[in-house]
Motif scaffolding. Structure first.
Motif, PDB file in Angstrom:
ATOM      1  N   GLU A  96      50.612  25.951 -79.849  1.00 12.17           N
ATOM      2  CA  GLU A  96      50.660  27.212 -79.103  1.00 12.17           C
ATOM      3  C   GLU A  96      49.259  27.642 -78.663  1.00 12.17           C
ATOM      4  N   HIS A  97      48.298  27.560 -79.558  1.00 10.57           N
ATOM      5  CA  HIS A  97      46.930  27.970 -79.223  1.00 10.57           C
ATOM      6  C   HIS A  97      46.339  27.061 -78.136  1.00 10.57           C
ATOM      7  N   ALA A  98      46.506  25.768 -78.289  1.00  9.27           N
ATOM      8  CA  ALA A  98      45.984  24.835 -77.286  1.00  9.27           C
ATOM      9  C   ALA A  98      46.616  25.094 -75.918  1.00  9.27           C
ATOM     10  N   SER A  99      47.893  25.405 -75.932  1.00  8.07           N
ATOM     11  CA  SER A  99      48.625  25.635 -74.692  1.00  8.07           C
ATOM     12  C   SER A  99      48.249  26.961 -74.039  1.00  8.07           C
ATOM     13  N   THR A 100      48.225  28.034 -74.808  1.00  9.30           N
ATOM     14  CA  THR A 100      47.991  29.356 -74.219  1.00  9.30           C
ATOM     15  C   THR A 100      46.522  29.662 -73.991  1.00  9.30           C
ATOM     16  N   GLU A 101      45.667  29.285 -74.909  1.00 10.05           N
ATOM     17  CA  GLU A 101      44.246  29.625 -74.790  1.00 10.05           C
ATOM     18  C   GLU A 101      43.459  28.633 -73.929  1.00 10.05           C
ATOM     19  N   PHE A 102      43.918  27.393 -73.872  1.00  6.47           N
ATOM     20  CA  PHE A 102      43.161  26.362 -73.159  1.00  6.47           C
ATOM     21  C   PHE A 102      43.968  25.673 -72.059  1.00  6.47           C
ATOM     22  N   ALA A 103      45.217  26.062 -71.873  1.00  3.45           N
ATOM     23  CA  ALA A 103      46.088  25.442 -70.870  1.00  3.45           C
ATOM     24  C   ALA A 103      46.161  23.922 -71.047  1.00  3.45           C
ATOM     25  N   ALA A 104      46.249  23.476 -72.285  1.00  2.00           N
ATOM     26  CA  ALA A 104      46.338  22.038 -72.565  1.00  2.00           C
ATOM     27  C   ALA A 104      47.595  21.447 -71.950  1.00  2.00           C
ATOM     28  N   ASP A 105      47.446  20.267 -71.390  1.00  2.00           N
ATOM     29  CA  ASP A 105      48.582  19.517 -70.844  1.00  2.00           C
ATOM     30  C   ASP A 105      49.161  18.562 -71.878  1.00  2.00           C
TER      31      ASP A 105
END
Length: 158
Positions: A96-105
């Motif tokens: 969740e953090h990687a996705s929301t804070e860093f827009a990880a693909d």
């Protein structure tokens, strides 16, 4: 199921002390030391998620963003807290953090083939084995490389 909550590490004195306490019994050959983790956290886009239940840390997940990919370096649950869903909670919070804070693909990780519990968790949460790195670890054990695609699915053509 664990009643712990997860938090993003911000570098407070209390957090540093808890990291040192949690890592005090780690073997240097298996995990980074607390000092190694603290040094790593100075590198931009490195982040740590930790789990606590009104007191001491019970586990952590450490990783770093590179371009649009998050790499999970470590996930650790203290022995007394194992078997309560804490690894799942930490991994979900990391995703969740990687996705929301860093827009990880994508999320990338390496795991020992002998770590069947971790492999089971990764598979349940949608990670897919991509390849094997022969004799990757210092003791000669291979590493399995897993990834999880975080991009939204394309709609199916009608």
């Amino acid at each position: 199921m664990s009643t712990s909550s997860t938090f993003v590490y911000r570098g407070s004195t209390a957090e540093v002390m808890e990291l040192q306490r949690l890592s005090a019994n780690w073997s240097g050959k298996d995990f980074w030391t607390a000092d190694d983790i603290l040094l790593s956290l100075r590198i931009p886009r490195t982040f740590l998620i930790y789990a606590a239940n009104l007191g001491p840390w019970q586990g952590l997940a450490l990783g770093r963003m590179s371009a649009s990919t998050a790499e999970l370096f470590y996930i650790h649950v203290s022995p007394p807290a194992r078997g309560q869903g804490l690894g799942r909670l930490l991994l979900q919070s990391f995703i969740e953090h990687a996705s929301t804070e860093f827009a990880a693909d994508e999320i990338f990780l390496e795991v020992r083939p002998s770590n069947r519990d971790a492999i089971g968790l990764y598979s349940k949460l949608g990670f897919v084995e991509q390849t094997r790195r022969k004799r990757y670890y210092n003791d000669g054990e291979d590493a399995l490389v897993f990834t999880k695609d975080l991009r939204p699915s394309s709609p199916n053509p009608s």
